[in-house]
Write a protein that holds these residues in place. Structure first.
Motif, PDB file in Angstrom:
ATOM      1  N   LYS A 108       0.722  -1.216   0.072  1.00 47.09           N
ATOM      2  CA  LYS A 108      -0.092  -0.099   0.050  1.00 47.09           C
ATOM      3  C   LYS A 108       0.989   1.227   0.010  1.00 47.09           C
ATOM      4  N   GLY A 109       0.391   2.446  -0.613  1.00 49.44           N
ATOM      5  CA  GLY A 109       1.242   3.497  -0.583  1.00 49.44           C
ATOM      6  C   GLY A 109       1.570   4.109   0.571  1.00 49.44           C
ATOM      7  N   ASP A 110       2.757   4.570   0.941  1.00 50.42           N
ATOM      8  CA  ASP A 110       2.935   4.915   1.921  1.00 50.42           C
ATOM      9  C   ASP A 110       3.737   6.356   2.167  1.00 50.42           C
ATOM     10  N   LEU A 111       4.065   7.005   0.921  1.00 54.88           N
ATOM     11  CA  LEU A 111       4.339   8.230   0.840  1.00 54.88           C
ATOM     12  C   LEU A 111       3.521   9.286   1.182  1.00 54.88           C
ATOM     13  N   ALA A 112       4.200  10.394   2.094  1.00 62.38           N
ATOM     14  CA  ALA A 112       3.287  11.130   2.695  1.00 62.38           C
ATOM     15  C   ALA A 112       3.928  12.638   3.082  1.00 62.38           C
ATOM     16  N   VAL A 113       3.083  13.733   3.220  1.00 62.97           N
ATOM     17  CA  VAL A 113       3.531  14.550   3.673  1.00 62.97           C
ATOM     18  C   VAL A 113       3.356  14.934   5.016  1.00 62.97           C
ATOM     19  N   LEU A 114       4.333  15.040   6.112  1.00 62.02           N
ATOM     20  CA  LEU A 114       4.371  15.260   7.319  1.00 62.02           C
ATOM     21  C   LEU A 114       4.625  16.483   7.823  1.00 62.02           C
ATOM     22  N   VAL A 115       3.600  17.190   8.501  1.00 62.74           N
ATOM     23  CA  VAL A 115       3.651  18.406   9.282  1.00 62.74           C
ATOM     24  C   VAL A 115       3.355  18.774  10.447  1.00 62.74           C
ATOM     25  N   ASP A 116       3.957  19.624  11.023  1.00 63.07           N
ATOM     26  CA  ASP A 116       3.869  19.609  12.473  1.00 63.07           C
ATOM     27  C   ASP A 116       2.514  19.864  13.043  1.00 63.07           C
ATOM     28  N   GLU A 117       2.241  19.048  13.855  1.00 65.87           N
ATOM     29  CA  GLU A 117       0.890  18.862  14.647  1.00 65.87           C
ATOM     30  C   GLU A 117       0.422  20.240  15.002  1.00 65.87           C
ATOM     31  N   LYS A 118       1.267  21.032  15.388  1.00 62.00           N
ATOM     32  CA  LYS A 118       0.764  22.416  16.112  1.00 62.00           C
ATOM     33  C   LYS A 118       0.379  23.317  15.246  1.00 62.00           C
ATOM     34  N   LEU A 119       0.877  23.183  13.862  1.00 63.54           N
ATOM     35  CA  LEU A 119       0.383  24.224  12.780  1.00 63.54           C
ATOM     36  C   LEU A 119      -1.139  23.972  12.364  1.00 63.54           C
ATOM     37  N   ASP A 120      -1.958  24.824  11.993  1.00 63.05           N
ATOM     38  CA  ASP A 120      -3.185  24.755  11.648  1.00 63.05           C
ATOM     39  C   ASP A 120      -3.220  24.427  10.205  1.00 63.05           C
ATOM     40  N   VAL A 121      -2.888  23.021  10.057  1.00 63.68           N
ATOM     41  CA  VAL A 121      -2.914  22.345   8.751  1.00 63.68           C
ATOM     42  C   VAL A 121      -4.207  21.333   8.612  1.00 63.68           C
ATOM     43  N   LYS A 122      -5.294  21.484   8.310  1.00 61.39           N
ATOM     44  CA  LYS A 122      -6.292  20.431   8.505  1.00 61.39           C
ATOM     45  C   LYS A 122      -6.450  19.488   7.249  1.00 61.39           C
ATOM     46  N   SER A 123      -5.916  20.037   6.081  1.00 60.09           N
ATOM     47  CA  SER A 123      -6.087  19.321   4.913  1.00 60.09           C
ATOM     48  C   SER A 123      -4.968  19.417   3.996  1.00 60.09           C
ATOM     49  N   ALA A 124      -4.567  18.726   3.192  1.00 62.24           N
ATOM     50  CA  ALA A 124      -3.525  18.910   1.946  1.00 62.24           C
ATOM     51  C   ALA A 124      -3.505  20.450   1.320  1.00 62.24           C
ATOM     52  N   ALA A 125      -4.773  20.929   1.286  1.00 63.60           N
ATOM     53  CA  ALA A 125      -5.035  22.352   0.546  1.00 63.60           C
ATOM     54  C   ALA A 125      -4.414  23.148   1.537  1.00 63.60           C
ATOM     55  N   ASP A 126      -4.276  23.050   3.018  1.00 58.68           N
ATOM     56  CA  ASP A 126      -3.596  23.984   3.645  1.00 58.68           C
ATOM     57  C   ASP A 126      -2.064  24.013   3.718  1.00 58.68           C
ATOM     58  N   LEU A 127      -1.683  23.206   2.778  1.00 57.27           N
ATOM     59  CA  LEU A 127      -0.187  23.278   2.649  1.00 57.27           C
ATOM     60  C   LEU A 127       0.469  24.439   1.769  1.00 57.27           C
ATOM     61  N   VAL A 128      -0.443  25.435   1.316  1.00 58.44           N
ATOM     62  CA  VAL A 128      -0.202  26.676   0.655  1.00 58.44           C
ATOM     63  C   VAL A 128       0.689  27.363   1.623  1.00 58.44           C
ATOM     64  N   GLY A 129       1.767  28.096   0.855  1.00 59.29           N
ATOM     65  CA  GLY A 129       2.806  28.874   1.863  1.00 59.29           C
ATOM     66  C   GLY A 129       3.585  28.051   2.801  1.00 59.29           C
ATOM     67  N   LYS A 130       3.463  26.945   2.899  1.00 57.84           N
ATOM     68  CA  LYS A 130       4.460  25.829   3.908  1.00 57.84           C
ATOM     69  C   LYS A 130       5.565  25.695   3.304  1.00 57.84           C
ATOM     70  N   LYS A 131       6.648  25.439   4.108  1.00 61.48           N
ATOM     71  CA  LYS A 131       8.129  25.252   3.589  1.00 61.48           C
ATOM     72  C   LYS A 131       8.247  23.816   4.050  1.00 61.48           C
TER      73      LYS A 131
END
Length: 327
Positions: A108-131
């Motif tokens: 099964k596909g395991d590739l992922a974007v991992l983002v700091d839990e404390k950031l206000d990122v609720k969906s992949a669309a919220d990756l705008v502007g993120k480093k």
């Protein structure tokens, strides 16, 4: 005097037998995707327990610097077998490398974007502007643009920075990026103690393909098929053993085989445990470990065609064979 001669003769015979057995062992060079981590457990366990040696194999396990680099070395004939991401192998075939998968473990596909839990990122669309940090030989590399397109995030509105493989985790852990691109079962345990991360799987965007497995070339299969068959079946046996309640032995084998790597056994075990769910075939529940099937690859081909990663007209047999597995 006669007893002494008998002992000397017996010792000489034993030494000769051991030397002969070693000389008869067939050498195989296995190139991993990266430096030692949890998904290497089966390879190191088989080495540690002497299973390769019992099968007449002398296996050298070589750490890698990324899936893409390992695939290039395989295609150039500089390694016999590689343990890599199979989706990336499909892209490499599209670019002219003559490769074939001989076993699929994490199906099964395991590739992922991992983002700091404390950031206000609720969906992949919220990756705008993120480093986000990644590295050029990562299995992620061919899929960054298709992923951003699939989630409707303009590339110009993200900041994906390429760093060295060894710097990716430390860059994120030190707070110098908002997230990183990796495999979910690898990355989450690596940062859990210092900067826990939430996961957005590539597969959730509709781009899905098998993950880790063994890869070689048709040329190597023609030249060294019997030795590669033995290695493949031993790896299946090793994963079955590990997931039958022997995860700690797998971890201990990695540590023993890489004593200078300063590995954290807790992280290694968390990676091994996390990967168990990814070993399940999406289309064939309870399929034997290692065995690939057309349905999984048809889905992978369709998803990669949709994003332009491969050309139309490919078929599952272009990418895998189960001939190295036990019947």
């Amino acid at each position: 005097m006669q007893l002494r001669r008998a002992i000397v003769a017996a010792s000489a015979l034993a030494a000769f037998a051991a030397t002969s057995a070693q000389a008869a062992a067939e050498k195989l060079l296995v190139r991993m995707d990266y430096s030692a981590w949890g998904m290497h457990a089966a390879m190191h366990l088989a080495k540690q327990k002497g299973w390769f040696q019992e099968a007449g194999l002398d296996v050298e396990i070589q750490d890698g610097t990324g899936t893409i680099n390992t695939l290039q070395l395989l295609a150039a004939g500089q390694a016999d077998v590689g343990q890599v991401q199979l989706g990336t192998m499909a892209i490499a075939r599209e670019n002219g490398l003559d490769l074939v998968s001989i076993a699929g473990f994490a199906r099964k596909g395991d590739l992922a974007v991992l983002v700091d839990e404390k950031l206000d990122v609720k969906s992949a669309a919220d990756l705008v502007g993120k480093k986000l940090v990644c590295f050029t030989t990562s299995p992620w590399a061919p899929f960054i643009d298709p992923y951003l397109k699939a989630i409707n995030v303009p590339k110009s509105k993200t900041n994906v920075v390429m760093v060295s493989p060894s710097a990716m985790i430390s860059t994120y852990a030190s707070g110098n990026s908002d997230g990183f691109l990796s495999q979910a079962p690898f990355g989450q345990p690596m940062v859990a103690k210092v900067r826990p991360a939430k996961v957005f799987l590539l597969a959730d965007s509709g781009i899905n393909f098998p993950s880790y497995g063994l890869v070689t070339t048709p040329k190597k299969l023609a030249e060294r098929g019997e030795a590669i068959r033995k290695l493949t079946q031993i790896q299946v046996k090793a994963w079955e053993y590990i997931y039958a309640g022997h995860e700690d032995e797998g971890v201990a084998a990695i540590v023993a085989q890489r004593p200078n790597a300063k590995l954290d056994p807790q992280v290694l075990k968390a990676q091994v445990v996390a990967y168990r769910q990814f070993f399940e075939s999406p289309s064939q529940k309870a399929a034997p470990i290692g065995r690939q099937n057309d349905a999984d690859w048809v889905a992978a081909i369709q998803s990669m065609e949709r994003v332009g990663a491969i050309k139309p007209g490919r078929k599952p047999s272009d990418y895998y064979t189960n001939a190295m597995l036990a019947n």
